[in-house]
Design an enzyme around this catalytic site. Structure first.
Site, PDB file in Angstrom:
ATOM      1  CD  GLU A  94     -58.996  15.864  28.434  1.00 13.59           C
ATOM      2  OE1 GLU A  94     -58.256  15.624  27.474  1.00 13.59           O
ATOM      3  OE2 GLU A  94     -60.226  15.680  28.398  1.00 13.59           O
ATOM      4  CB  CYS A 107     -65.496  22.203  33.800  1.00  9.42           C
ATOM      5  SG  CYS A 107     -66.034  20.480  33.812  1.00  9.42           S
ATOM      6  CB  CYS A 114     -64.743   7.736  35.616  1.00 14.08           C
ATOM      7  SG  CYS A 114     -66.229   7.905  36.635  1.00 14.08           S
ATOM      8  CB  CYS A 118     -72.257   7.030  32.520  1.00 16.05           C
ATOM      9  SG  CYS A 118     -72.375   7.330  34.298  1.00 16.05           S
ATOM     10  CB  CYS A 121     -69.767   9.476  30.254  1.00 11.84           C
ATOM     11  SG  CYS A 121     -68.441  10.523  30.875  1.00 11.84           S
ATOM     12  N   GLY A 165     -64.175  11.945  36.332  1.00 14.64           N
ATOM     13  CA  GLY A 165     -64.310  11.279  37.623  1.00 14.64           C
ATOM     14  C   GLY A 165     -65.623  11.547  38.321  1.00 14.64           C
ATOM     15  CG  ASN A 296     -71.549  17.506  24.622  1.00 16.88           C
ATOM     16  OD1 ASN A 296     -71.952  18.399  23.888  1.00 16.88           O
ATOM     17  ND2 ASN A 296     -71.542  17.611  25.944  1.00 16.88           N
ATOM     18  CB  CYS A 339     -71.005  17.585  29.626  1.00 14.14           C
ATOM     19  SG  CYS A 339     -71.309  18.775  30.882  1.00 14.14           S
TER      20      CYS A 339
END
Ligand code: SAH
Length: 355
Positions: A94, A107, A114, A118, A121, A165, A296, A339
């Site tokens: 994306e 972005c 990834c 985390c 995320c 990533g 988010n 994000c």
């Protein structure tokens, strides 16, 4: 038997020149092809009209031009545009265009999925399938630039490597892409307008510091307390905070470029005075500023955005210590473009498990 043709954009200018020399042709043909591929963004050898037909066939015989395609485009109420980008082998990543009154920021993603973990995320919940090639990173920028011109009548002003990533786990391709983005025979963008965000891969921060980096560095810190950071981002056990600090001091020594620390403040996780104190004293040790990023939600109840009072306490403490701080509001939340939300939600292709 048909030979496997190479992706021509994996070749450097030098390699392209040598290709022509090896076919007893003038080297400058390589420069012409390079310009078609990078400045003009050509995806078809037929378009390369300053090359003879036989030279174009020669290229066709040896190479392919892999390129990306927009699979799906979503527009947010706030003007943010999220693209699902299809790669030549079918994977999706994306890329997002974030417009403000004065800027258009791209972005971009650096990997399919990834490999980091985390907890807050959404991308981390996808398996890392592969690294993006330099041309796949570059093409995202070209595509978002086109969209900025089309929808907002202005070229891109900024690029952030904050998509899917970890750019420093694919740093060679990321640096090559940035070379093309900044060079005059590519997009000619100013390095000051490019930010690479890393979760803090210390060894690579040192390595890139030595390579005349053409970008600014942002580090996803989230906490300057080891235990808290390890809990949020378990892989950071391999990259303790003191080592990270040493690597960032080295970055500053080599580049004279201030580091930006990115911090999301969560309720009951890092919203106490001890968290603030730790961040302030960490920041004081290396020229740096802080972006407080709004959380988010990714559908995990243990993470809740801290109350405004906590954000205000962070801001005051940092400012009192002359550390510059910006509170960043999310953009594109309604379409999961913010994000940490990039997870190919509308497509199952890279899903490891549900997010
Ligand atoms: N892997 C790189 C770049 C991708 S993440 C990195 O870690 O920096 C880009 C930024 O979004 C990072 O600062 C990351 O910590 C932050 N982020 C991730 N998930 C988030 C979420 N759910 N809400 C807000 N920010 C998030």
């Amino acid at each position: 038997m048909e030979r496997k043709r190479r992706d021509i954009r994996a070749l450097s200018l030098d390699e392209l020149r040598r290709f022509f020399i090896s076919h007893s042709l003038p080297a400058f043909k390589g420069n012409q092809v390079f310009e078609w591929l990078w400045s003009k963004g050509s995806h078809d050898f037929l378009e390369m009209t300053n090359l003879s037909k036989s030279h174009r066939s020669l290229l066709e015989e040896h190479f392919v031009i892999n390129h990306i395609a927009v699979d799906q485009l979503q527009r947010s109420d706030d003007g943010t545009i999220k693209n699902a980008i299809r790669l030549h082998d079918g994977y999706l990543v994306e890329s997002v265009l974030i417009p403000t009154d004065t800027r258009s920021t791209a972005c971009v993603s650096s990997q399919v999925g990834c490999s980091l973990d985390c907890h807050f995320c959404a991308t981390a919940k996808l398996k890392r399938m592969r690294n993006l090639n330099p041309d796949e990173i570059y093409d995202q920028v070209v595509e978002i630039d086109k969209q900025s011109q089309l929808y907002y009548n202005r070229p891109l002003t900024n690029i952030v490597f904050m998509g899917m990533g970890e750019p420093l786990m694919n740093y060679k391709n990321t640096l090559t892409a940035i070379d093309r983005i900044t060079s005059a025979d590519g997009l000619g963008m100013s390095p000051k307008r490019i930010t690479v965000s890393t979760s803090g891969i210390t060894k690579i921060i040192r390595e890139i510091s030595d390579q005349n980096p053409k970008f600014k560095l942002a580090v996803s810190l989230h906490s300057a307390i080891e235990e808290t950071r390890n809990r949020l981002m378990p892989f950071t056990k391999t990259f303790p905070l003191d080592q990270l600090l040493e690597a960032l001091k080295y970055w500053y020594k080599k580049t004279k470029s201030q580091v930006t620390f990115e911090v999301v403040v969560w309720k009951d996780i890092n919203d106490k005075q001890a968290d603030i104190d730790a961040l302030v004293s960490y920041c004081k040790q290396v020229p740096s500023k802080v972006n407080l990023i709004e959380y988010n939600a990714i559908g995990d109840d243990q993470f809740v955005q801290a109350r405004p009072e906590a954000i205000a306490a962070y801001t005051t403490a940092l400012e009192n210590n002359r550390i510059s701080v910006t509170v960043r509001r999310s953009r594109g939340k309604d379409i999961d473009a913010a994000c940490g939300q990039l997870a190919n939600k509308n497509n199952e292709f890279t899903h490891d498990h549900d997010v």
